[in-house]
Design an enzyme around this catalytic site. Structure first.
Site, PDB file in Angstrom:
ATOM      1  CE  LYS A  78       5.731   0.658   8.096  1.00  0.00           C
ATOM      2  NZ  LYS A  78       4.289   0.669   8.333  1.00  0.00           N
ATOM      3  CB  ALA A 259      -1.118   7.542  14.006  1.00  0.00           C
TER       4      ALA A 259
HETATM    5  N1  PHE Z   1       1.150   1.309   5.850  1.00  0.00           N
HETATM    6  C1  PHE Z   1       0.487  -0.068   6.393  1.00  0.00           C
HETATM    7  C2  PHE Z   1       0.760  -0.203   7.829  1.00  0.00           C
HETATM    8  O1  PHE Z   1       1.246   0.431   8.393  1.00  0.00           O
HETATM    9  C3  PHE Z   1       1.470  -1.027   5.521  1.00  0.00           C
HETATM   10  C4  PHE Z   1       0.777  -1.964   4.154  1.00  0.00           C
HETATM   11  C5  PHE Z   1       0.002  -1.443   3.466  1.00  0.00           C
HETATM   12  C6  PHE Z   1       1.270  -3.110   4.170  1.00  0.00           C
HETATM   13  C7  PHE Z   1      -0.420  -2.090   2.543  1.00  0.00           C
HETATM   14  C8  PHE Z   1       0.985  -3.932   3.083  1.00  0.00           C
HETATM   15  C9  PHE Z   1       0.025  -3.469   2.160  1.00  0.00           C
HETATM   16  O2  PHE Z   1      -0.283  -1.025   8.142  1.00  0.00           O
END
Ligand code: PHE
Length: 356
Positions: A78, A259
């Site tokens: 992340k 969330a």
């Molecule tokens: N925001 C997404 C999550 O927390 C992350 C994500 C979205 C990663 C789309 C790759 C493609 O799961």
């Protein structure tokens, strides 16, 4: 910081400062055991550097859990971009362009998509310099894959499973679902639930979209959301909201939401179990967006395959509920046991072990 990293048990933390804007960029590579580290980029202003670091570490770890749980060949990572409270449009574009350069230099160590504070225009901007490492960019026709919608469909599948587990039928008519947050996932989820004739009570920190209220959803102020009476409480905004101060107010049978990192601390899972509230672990429920988008854009999945995999989220959750009940453990422990086992099975043995 060393203590945070030790507790995190991740592979690598990449950090740098974007000089022109004074933003702190953190990329947590939590695990590449199942595949290249993949996860969203979150961009916002934090109260402190420590808060940004902790968010990055927790969120990247959660991505590892999500992918392992879904048996999806990607590792967890992340990025957090901690910006000053406000940036001009020009500064923002520059920052994202330079962030793209960083991803390009990482050369596939980290693949990213949207998260809080990142729009599809932002992803296009990052994609100018790192096209191969960014998902959800718009194509020439202005079309892009919508991760919010896919995540919402996965949460809907999980909600139905939970309702069936509780009441024996997954009929949503006249069931009440309480939703915290009407952002890209929450809003979509509200519309999907209304189509299924569920009763929806929701909140958001911004003024709500009239469409949802016209269709019958009931809006309440943010501090009134916890004590609403209903079948399912669905956190779809900030993480860390489930703690003693909120759990005692809850008036629902189960928690199923989008969330990330909903439990403020581990014991919150135990507190929920003691209160008789069934908790659907967030990392089981909210994989829809990341999985289907990464599947379609990196693994050549068809839309049909993605839809099938999203629909399967409910089945995985059902397996967790049963496992937890049989062993009389909480659902998070049940899910993490499977994650740990899958990671251990995949962890390659080095070809030779260097002697110390
Ligand atoms: N925001 C997404 C999550 O927390 C992350 C994500 C979205 C990663 C789309 C790759 C493609 O799961």
């Amino acid at each position: 910081m060393q203590k945070d990293l030790q507790d995190w048990k991740g592979e690598q933390l990449i950090s740098c400062v974007d000089e022109p804007t004074g933003s702190l960029i953190l990329i947590g590579i939590h695990s590449s055991v199942l595949g290249p580290a993949t996860g969203g980029t979150r961009m916002m202003s934090y109260d402190s550097e420590e808060a940004a670091l902790r968010d990055c570490l927790r969120l990247s770890k959660s991505m590892t859990h999500k992918f392992a749980m879904a048996n999806f060949p990607r590792g967890g990572g992340k990025a957090v971009i901690a910006t000053p409270p406000s940036l001009s449009e020009k500064q923002r574009r520059g920052l994202l362009f330079r962030y793209g350069l960083l991803l390009k230099r990482l050369n596939g160590l980290f693949y990213t998509g949207p998260d809080m504070g990142i729009t599809s225009d932002d992803l296009n901007q990052i994609g100018l310099t790192a096209p191969n490492y960014v998902f959800c960019k718009t194509d020439e026709d202005g079309q892009g894959h919508q991760s919010g919608e896919a995540t919402a469909l996965g949460v809907l599948s999980a909600i139905k499973t939970t309702i069936r587990y509780l009441y024996g039928s997954d009929e949503l008519k006249d069931r009440t679902i309480i939703i915290q947050g009407a952002g890209s996932v929450g809003k979509m989820l509200i519309l999907l639930l209304l189509e299924e004739s569920a009763k929806v009570i929701f909140t958001d920190i911004d003024i709500p979209d009239k469409r949802m209220i016209e269709k019958g959803a009931i809006f309440v102020e943010p501090d009134e959301i916890y004590h609403q009476k209903g079948d399912i409480f669905s956190p779809c905004a900030q993480g860390g909201i489930l703690k003693s101060e909120t759990i005692y107010k809850l008036n629902c049978k189960a928690i199923v939401g989008a969330a990330n990192n909903q439990l403020a601390y581990e014991e919150a899972g135990i507190q929920l179990k003691e209160k008789g509230i069934l908790y659907a672990p967030d990392f089981v429920v909210n994989i829809g967006g990341a999985m289907s988008i990464t599947g379609i854009e990196a693994l050549n999945w068809s839309r049909e395959k993605a839809a099938l995999e999203i629909a399967n989220i409910g089945a995985t959750l059902d397996m967790i509920f049963h496992r937890a009940r049989e062993q009389n453990i909480n659902t998070v422990t049940a899910a993490l046991e499977i994650v740990t086992q899958r990671l251990a099975e995949k962890k390659e043995m080095p070809e030779y072990l260097p002697t110390a």
